[in-house]
Structure formats: structure tokens, C-alpha cells
Design an enzyme around this catalytic site. Structure first.
Site, short mmCIF file in Angstrom:
data_model
loop_
_atom_site.label_atom_id
_atom_site.label_comp_id
_atom_site.label_asym_id
_atom_site.label_seq_id
_atom_site.Cartn_x
_atom_site.Cartn_y
_atom_site.Cartn_z
N LYS A 197 9.66 1.50 -5.74
CA LYS A 197 8.50 0.70 -5.38
C LYS A 197 8.38 -0.51 -6.29
O LYS A 197 7.97 -1.60 -5.87
CB LYS A 197 7.23 1.55 -5.45
CG LYS A 197 7.18 2.67 -4.41
CD LYS A 197 5.92 3.51 -4.55
CE LYS A 197 5.93 4.66 -3.55
NZ LYS A 197 4.74 5.52 -3.68
N VAL A 233 0.83 -1.20 0.00
CA VAL A 233 0.00 0.00 0.00
C VAL A 233 0.87 1.24 0.00
O VAL A 233 1.81 1.36 0.79
CB VAL A 233 -0.93 0.03 1.24
CG1 VAL A 233 -1.87 1.21 1.17
CG2 VAL A 233 -1.71 -1.27 1.36
N ASP A 234 0.57 2.17 -0.90
CA ASP A 234 1.23 3.47 -0.88
C ASP A 234 0.65 4.28 0.27
O ASP A 234 -0.56 4.25 0.51
CB ASP A 234 0.99 4.20 -2.20
CG ASP A 234 1.63 5.56 -2.24
OD1 ASP A 234 2.83 5.64 -1.91
OD2 ASP A 234 0.94 6.54 -2.57
N LYS A 235 1.50 4.97 1.03
CA LYS A 235 1.01 5.68 2.22
C LYS A 235 0.21 6.93 1.86
O LYS A 235 -0.97 7.05 2.21
CB LYS A 235 2.18 6.08 3.13
CG LYS A 235 1.73 6.83 4.39
CD LYS A 235 2.89 7.33 5.21
CE LYS A 235 3.47 8.60 4.62
NZ LYS A 235 2.56 9.79 4.78
#
Length: 639
Positions: free
Chosen positions: A492, A306-308
Site C-alpha cells: 500500500k 481507502v482501505d477496504k
């Protein structure tokens, strides 16, 4: 009329069968009753034979051919009742199958029905009702209470509320005002809006959703590919078995019975009906799944990355804490002086401070400072209404003669340890207080992580460009299993690729733009908040139309339930065929009884898939988050 037309053939065939039985009880020659039974077989059998012929021309040996051969064989052998029973049962089963399959496609039907036929536009200062398809980009569309929005656009004037459940899956009406986006197919529940049309017709978000769901429901899943290959060998195999049994036993009727019993009807439909129902249910929740392949892969997800920023957090900084250290000042006064100084700053956190002061009731309009000096990496020094204001980190204080810095530094360190950016406020050389600014964690983020674990996901990984302190603080608050900090967008991709090399099935959740490389590398790319983004709808493997984080575990749980239904259906179909074949060979199962059981298994398979259309327990969390969001917004307003 539609229902009568659907069941017309089985009704006529069944009536002829009943007439044959009645004639058999009356003093008529047996030939008359037999003629009625043959007519019943012909009425029900003709459409079956026609379908079989078309399939043969396409070099496909299907169930219709097996039933046709069996019915003709029974007629030749003088078993008129068996021929009529087989064709009648097959016809009524087909009608029921069509009806229930239409039910599984209800989500798509409902989406198509959302598109309004007419629109109210403003042309030459006159309100005109025109076909929705004739609205042009750039025209002004009027949306009154109770009307459906006919276009995608931006509110120019007016205020109101819209039910956007059809697009985002959120049941709570969304408030709209000038500058807000609206979507075709949503319904006004109050107010009056003037909307500038930006996308019309096939370019609207609703049209993209309908197109994606149509494609997804027609797409073939890996399990379906296997079943198609299996059926391509199985059906001819049954024909060979029919010939062998007929030659070996000399009992042609037994061979014909095996032919009918061996029809893999439930097997053929077991996978498609589950996929259609699963994708349809997802669409009702505002979750777009690209096709059966991605549905199956989603059921095997073991790691969610998950990207913050913008996913676990709101994506915009906000003041989270105001610690007053000068007893002569109030919380509002500390904020007010900070906002006046920051009003002239270009720093990204300045806007958050100005907004916080406005929410808490500033003493007056925030005006620009008379003088401001930016100290890169430290903060700012400003003159406001003839007074000196310093805002920054402890390093800024050390360049000035400020008393009481130790207490302020201690508070700042404590706030930093909690993942927040501390800003010390100094007024005329005296410490006023400490502000903390952070990209706030969304209230539903911890629940999302817990729900992902409950759905069977082994690890939830957070990827962020933030430093280790902030990243670890957010990760601990949300319950993340593994935190990757100081990660650039291109890094990422490497993290996701590494997880896949370790044998994990990885889902990457991002905004669909900045995280595009990682989304493409993951087994499943999931775009959050895709409403209004045609690119995200078309390119993501799964698009969550709303900003509700709990849609993510709901999507994975639905995928797992769909795959379970697929496996149940296949097992049921195979067991039914095996038992019927054994019953024919050893237990005396007749052709009519076998066809009845066969059609019953087809319907059971469909009904089992239709269970996916019901609301599951995991989906209740999706709705409950609305209340927490509402209370969170209220809390922010009260700060």
C-alpha cells in the site's frame, strides 16, 4: 462583568470624547475641552503604547507601534481629536476583535466544559461523590441518568444510552451494555451504568482531543508563514513611507495619516482567525485536524486512497444470502443445519453462520457436532444429530457422490461474481442450499464516494488484500474509480508513493495501525473511528472520531471552505489598505475616517471567518447517515 471589563477602556475614552464635545459647546475655555480630548487619547492609547513597547523589546515592529507614533504625533501637532479618535477606534476594535475571536474558539471552550468536576465512585460498597481528578484507574464509577461520564472505561454492569456527540460527532445516542467502551465527557440519556475506569484525568480521550485542538489552533499554516514574513517587511516599510512623505511634502499630519491607514491589522489576523474557526468547527463534528498546515493540504487533495476492510466494509463477515435448493427445507432450517456443523469449525466464516442462525431463530441451542473433518481449501464434513452435513465449495462436492451439483455450482458462481464467498450446504447427500458470506459493504460507502467527488476529489482508490473478483465487485458497488487488489500492507505504501510521484495530493484512509506506513507516506493520513485510540488521535494528520464515513468528505469540504475564506480575507485586507492609502494621497481621507474603515475591515475579516462555524450543506449528509445506519441495523436483525 466580563463584558464591562472588556469594553471598559473604550467606554471611558468615548465618555471623555463626549465630555470634550459638550465642554466645547459650553462657555468654558477651549483648553478645558482639549484637556478632556487629550485624556481620552491617553486612556485609550496607554495600553496600545505598552503593547508596542513590549513588542519592540522583542524586536517586533507591529501595528500598535504605528498607532502609538501616529497618536503622539497628532498630539504634538495639536490635533487632539485625531489622536483621541485613532486610539478610541483602535481600542474598541481590539475589544470587538477579542470578543469575536473568543467566539471562533467556542468549540474548544465547549470541549473543555465537557469535563465533569465530580464523579460518583463505589468505594467499600458505598457511593461517594469525589472530584473527578481523584478517580483512580481500576475504580468503579457509577453513571446515572443525566450525569456526565468522568472517565474512559468499560461497562461492567447495567445498560443505558450515552450522548457521544462530543467525542464522535454522532447525534444519535449510543446504547451501552456490559463490555462496551465509554468516554469521559459523554452524557447519560437513560439507564444506569457501572463503569470500570481505564483512563482518568489527562489520559482520557476527551483530554487528548482538547490537547490536539489546542495545538492545532496554535499551529502555523504555510500561508500564515508567508503572511508573517510579508508583515515583517511591510510594517517597517510603512514607517519608511511615513518618514519619506513627511520629508518630501513637509506635511507631517499627512505622513501620520498614512502611518495609521497603512496598519495591516486585517491582513495580520486574516489567516489565524480562519484557521481557528475551521479547526474549531471540525472539532464540533468529531473531526480532529492536526494544524493549519494539514488543513491547507487537505484543501488540495486530488486522490483519496481507502482501505477496504473496516472502512468501506464493516470489517466482520456476515451471511448475506441464503438460497434454498431443497423444497423440503426452509431458509431457517438450512441455516440451522449449517450452524450446527460450523459450531465445531475454526474457520473465520463459521462464526458468521452461527450468528446468522441465532438471529433467525435456531430450532434450539447450537451444540457441537459429534464428529467434524476439516478439508483444507474445500470445507468441512460433519456429523450432526446422526445426520451428515457437508459445507464447502464445488470442489468439496466433487469428492463425494452428490446429486444436483450443477444447480448449486451455478448459484455459487453467481454469488462469487458479486464478490461473496459461496458455501454449498449438503444434508444427507442432498443439496440443501447455498449460503453466501461477505464482509458487508457499509450503507454509507457509496454516498461517501459520491460526496468526495462532489467535494472536488478527482479519484477515489480502493486498496485491498482481497482477490480481483471480490475487490472489483465491492468497487463497482461503491462506485470506486480505481481498484488495487491482492495488495499486502507493505504494498500500500508503494501505491500511495506512486500516486504522489504522479503529481497527486494523496489522502490515505485507514485504521491508523495496520496501514501506518501508507498513512505516513500520504500527504494526509486519516484515521477512521479514532474514538478511544489515543495513538490515532496523536499521530494521524486527521482523526475521524466516529465511524461515519461521510465525515471524510465533510472534512475535505470544510478544508476547502476554510482556505477560500483565508484567500477572501487576504484579498479584502490588501484591497482595503490600497484604497485607503490612495484615498489619503488623492482623496482627502482623514486619519479618523481611515481608522474607522480599517477597524471595520478587521471585523469583516473576523465575521467572514465565523461563517465557518455555521453548519454547511455538506455536513447535513453526515447527520442523515444515522438514519440509514439505523435502518441497516434493523434490516440485519430481521434477516
Amino acid at each position: 462583568m466580563t463584558i464591562v471589563r472588556r469594553y471598559l477602556i473604550p467606554i471611558v475614552s468615548g465618555g471623555l470624547i463626549a465630555l470634550s464635545w459638550l465642554l466645547g459647546l459650553l462657555p468654558y475655555p477651549p483648553l478645558v475641552a482639549s484637556a478632556a480630548m487629550v485624556a481620552a487619547a491617553a486612556v485609550a492609547g496607554f495600553p496600545i503604547a505598552r503593547t508596542a513597547g513590549r513588542a519592540l523589546r522583542g524586536r517586533v515592529v507591529g501595528i500598535d507601534l504605528l498607532v502609538t507614533v501616529a497618536a503622539v504625533g497628532a498630539l504634538v501637532l495639536g490635533e487632539y481629536w485625531e489622536a483621541a479618535a485613532v486610539t478610541f477606534l483602535f481600542a474598541i476594535g481590539h475589544a470587538l476583535e477579542t470578543a469575536t475571536l473568543n467566539r471562533t474558539r467556542s468549540a474548544l471552550t465547549a470541549l473543555v466544559a465537557l469535563a465533569p468536576d465530580v464523579a460518583l465512585v463505589l468505594r467499600n460498597n458505598e457511593q461517594l461523590e469525589v472530584p473527578a481528578g481523584s478517580v483512580q484507574t481500576g475504580e468503579t464509577v457509577l453513571v446515572k441518568n443525566g450525569a456526565r461520564v468522568p472517565v474512559d472505561g468499560t461497562v461492567q454492569q447495567g445498560t443505558g444510552t450515552l450522548d457521544e456527540a462530543s467525542i464522535t460527532g454522532e447525534s444519535r445516542p449510543a446504547e451501552k451494555g456490559a463490555g462496551d467502551r465509554v468516554f469521559a465527557g459523554t452524557i447519560s440519556t437513560g439507564g444506569f451504568l457501572q463503569v470500570l475506569a481505564t483512563e482518568v484525568g489527562a489520559a482520557t480521550t476527551l483530554a487528548h482531543i482538547v490537547h490536539r485542538v489546542e495545538e492545532a489552533q496554535e499551529a502555523t499554516a504555510p500561508t500564515q508563514v508567508f503572511m508573517d514574513r510579508f508583515s515583517a517587511w511591510y510594517t517597517p516599510g510603512i514607517l519608511v513611507l511615513f518618514i519619506v512623505v513627511g520629508l518630501v511634502t513637509g506635511d507631517v499630519f499627512l505622513a501620520l495619516t498614512l502611518l495609521v491607514i497603512g496598519c495591516p491589522g486585517a491582513l495580520v489576523i486574516s489567516i489565524p482567525v480562519a484557521i481557528v474557526a475551521g479547526i474549531g468547527r471540525a472539532a464540533q463534528l468529531g473531526i480532529l485536524i492536526k494544524g493549519g498546515e494539514f488543513l491547507e493540504t487537505s484543501a488540495r487533495i486530488t486522490v483519496v486512497a481507502v482501505d477496504k476492510t473496516g472502512t468501506l466494509t464493516r470489517g466482520r463477515p456476515a451471511v448475506t444470502d441464503v438460497v434454498v435448493l431443497n423444497p423440503d427445507l426452509t431458509r431457517s432450517e438450512v441455516l440451522d443445519w449449517a450452524a450446527r456443523a460450523e459450531a465445531g469449525s475454526e474457520h473465520p466464516l463459521a462464526g458468521a453462520i452461527v450468528q446468522a442462525a441465532a438471529r433467525e431463530g435456531s430450532s434450539g441451542p447450537v451444540t457441537l457436532p459429534e464428529h467434524i473433518t476439516s478439508v483444507p481449501g474445500h470445507g468441512i464434513v460433519a456429523s450432526v444429530a446422526g445426520r451428515s452435513v457437508l459445507i464447502g465449495n464445488p470442489a468439496l462436492l466433487r469428492t463425494h457422490t452428490i446429486a444436483g451439483t450443477d444447480a448449486a455450482t451455478t448459484v455459487a458462481d453467481e454469488l462469487a461474481a458479486r464478490g461473496r464467498t459461496p458455501l454449498i450446504v449438503v444434508l444427507d447427500g442432498v443439496i440443501a442450499g447455498v449460503l453466501a458470506v461477505a464482509d458487508e459493504v457499509r450503507a454509507d460507502a457509496p454516498d461517501m464516494v459520491a460526496a468526495l467527488h462532489a467535494a472536488g476529489v478527482a479519484r477515489v482508490v480502493m486498496l485491498t488484500g482481497d482477490g480481483p473478483v471480490v475487490a472489483q465487485a465491492v468497487g463497482a458497488e461503491v462506485g470506486i474509480d480505481e481498484v488495487w487488489s491482492s495488495v499486502l500492507p507493505e504494498d500500500k505504501l508503494d501505491v500511495v508513493a506512486g500516486l504522489r510521484r504522479d503529481g497527486h495530493v494523496v489522502a490515505m484512509v485507514g485504521d491508523g495501525v495496520n496501514d501506518a506506513p501508507a498513512l505516513a507516506t500520504a500527504d494526509i493520513g486519516i484515521a477512521m473511528g479514532a474514538a478511544g485510540s489515543a495513538v490515532a488521535v496523536e499521530t494521524a494528520d486527521i482523526a475521524l472520531m466516529g465511524d461515519n464515513l461521510l465525515m471524510l468528505p465533510a472534512a475535505i469540504d470544510l478544508a476547502r471552505r476554510t482556505v477560500r475564506v483565508m484567500h477572501q480575507n487576504v484579498a479584502l485586507a490588501l484591497v482595503t489598505v490600497a484604497l485607503l492609502l490612495a484615498g489619503v494621497l488623492f482623496g482627502g481621507v482623514t486619519m479618523a475616517v481611515g481608522m474607522l474603515v480599517h477597524e471595520a475591515s478587521v471585523l469583516i475579516v473576523i465575521v467572514n471567518a465565523m461563517r465557518l462555524l455555521r453548519r454547511a450543506s455538506s455536513e447535513s449528509h453526515v447527520k442523515s447517515v444515522e438514519e440509514s445506519e439505523k435502518s441497516e441495523n434493523t434490516e440485519m436483525m430481521n434477516r
